[in-house]
Design an enzyme around this catalytic site. Structure first.
Site: not given
Ligand SMILES: [Zn+2]
Length: 461
Positions: A71, A73, A75, A110, A197, A250, A323, A327
């Protein structure tokens, strides 16, 4: 040493026998594979003469299969997006992975654009294959209008399907009951793992409406445990009805752990992922770190954290997923309602979990099962996650002795910060190998040598 096609014998390697008990072994690596494991001297590999094999002394470090982080991200959709690029891309994120002892990551859908079509999947895959420092799998995203195409994306190689039943980062949301059920049905029909999710959207909206932007609420009050419980209860019901494979991303509350524990005892294929931040931080952390530790689902109460450790140690939990969701700090400094959700975590999974094992909050055996064996088994990865003959030589040498604080200036994630800054941990990786090739040493990643993972029962490469 350790170039493709080269053979070498790793000596003085400590591996996990059971719980926290270690044994010394030698590991023979030929090309990309592990071709021998034995007690010292047992393999009878010559270190001189015409058939000599190079020796690599592991200096009594713990040797684990490279971690599989199911898991993350990163980006990066493969289509350049300047704002997202400030946070991460496949190159920076997978450098962070190998620096953290992680040799396989599964990227979430995503991104911008989201991975919801066959062509978006191909664009991301081709880009990742050129830039990734570790091996990777890609999740396809469930959307309002792609249930008919989802099997084709899985067939093309996606490692599973991710469905958001509550809104989070990005614009993927499936919150009509009939549509949600259709993906559980498709999971059974086409044999893929449906990762969810699990926060119920109506529940989230009801609670958000109670607050206004004059208050600075705890995130755990705005997105409370009951929203997660509702969504997981529904997921268990759909799994019971259709017999697919459901992976609860999660899981963060006692209620979810209890539901998943009882669904397992019914024989349902419901899997439980826990993140390190839900194990090592609780809701009071926002008093110190404010929106830096805002993520979805939120940090929970101390009693929920305790229940997660119980689930980790009693066999209910299946995997640890970071996860990893970077940012920028500039975005994290915004007021509560405008700050994005997510924390980076790829580089700290291994030292956090190993430190917990050395502190006897869990065992190295459990860490190995949740971080290596189980992700490979659940998602059907070929040749990954085991220190066994015939498996990929994805290896990480772990220093069990040196205690070192998490130092943000040494991180490879482009966002450049960590919610664990200053925390003193053991279990730092000293060397990482990807399919026999050295990809991290002396604090420096080398690559990119990553490839897409292969799934059992397919010829997909
Ligand atoms: Zn996630």
């Amino acid at each position: 040493m350790a170039q493709p096609g080269v053979s070498y014998l790793i000596t003085n390697a400590q591996t996990v026998l059971h719980q926290n008990v270690l044994q010394t072994v030698e590991i023979l690596v030929q090309g990309e594979k592990i071709t021998g494991i034995g007690k010292p001297g047992e393999l009878g590999v010559p270190d001189s003469g015409p058939h000599a094999v190079a020796v690599l002394d592991a200096q009594n470090h713990l040797v684990l299969p490279g971690l599989i982080d199911p898991h993350v991200h990163l980006r990066d959709s493969g289509v350049l997006n300047v704002e997202e690029r400030q946070k991460e891309d496949f190159g920076s994120g997978t450098k962070a992975a190998v620096a953290g002892g992680v040799t396989t990551v599964f990227d979430m859908p995503n991104t911008i654009p989201s991975t919801t079509t066959l062509s978006a999947y191909h664009v991301k895959r081709d880009h990742a294959a050129k830039t990734a420092y570790c091996d990777f799998g890609l999740f396809a995203g469930a959307s309002k209008d792609n249930v008919g195409q989802i099997a084709a994306i899985v067939e093309a190689g996606a490692v599973g399907v991710k469905m958001y039943v509550g809104a989070s980062t990005g614009n993927l949301l499936v919150c009509e009951p009939n549509l949600e059920e259709a993906f559980f049905k498709a999971s059974a029909e086409h044999g893929f793992v449906l990762a969810i999710h699990a926060e119920d959207q109506a529940c989230l909206e009801t609670h958000a409406a109670v607050y206004d932007d004059k208050k600075a609420p705890r995130h755990n009050e705005v997105r409370p445990p009951e929203c997660a419980e509702l969504a997981v209860q529904r997921a268990v019901n759909f799994t019971r009805k259709h017999h697919g494979q459901t992976y609860v991303c999660h899981s963060s509350t006692k209620a979810e752990a209890d539901l998943i524990r009882s669904s397992k005892s019914e024989g349902l294929s419901v899997f439980m992922e826990i993140t390190p931040h839900h194990l090592f931080l609780d809701e009071t952390e926002s008093d110190r770190q404010d929106n830096r530790v805002r993520m979805n689902p939120p940090l929970r109460s101390a009693s929920d954290v305790k229940a997660l450790w119980t689930a980790l140690n009693d066999g209910t939990a299946d995997t640890i997923g970071s996860d990893h969701a970077p940012h920028t700090l500039e975005q994290k400094r915004r007021p509560y309602w405008e700050a994005p959700s997510g924390v980076p975590g790829l580089e700290t999974v291994l030292p956090l979990m190993v430190t917990a094992a050395l502190d006897e909050k869990t065992t190295l055996e459990t860490v190995l099962r949740l971080c290596c064996h189980n992700p490979a088994r659940i998602f059907g990865l070929r040749g990954k996650g085991q220190l066994e003959v015939g498996f990929d030589a994805d290896l990480v040498f772990v220093d069990l002795k040196t205690k070192r604080a998490v130092d943000e200036s040494k991180l490879f994630t482009r966002c450049g910060w960590s919610p664990y800054v200053g925390m003193r941990l053991r279990g730092w990786p000293v060397k990482t190998f990807l399919r026999g090739q050295l990809v991290f040493e002396n604090g420096i990643p080398s690559g990119p040598f990553g490839k897409e993972v292969q799934k059992e029962g397919t010829n997909h490469g």
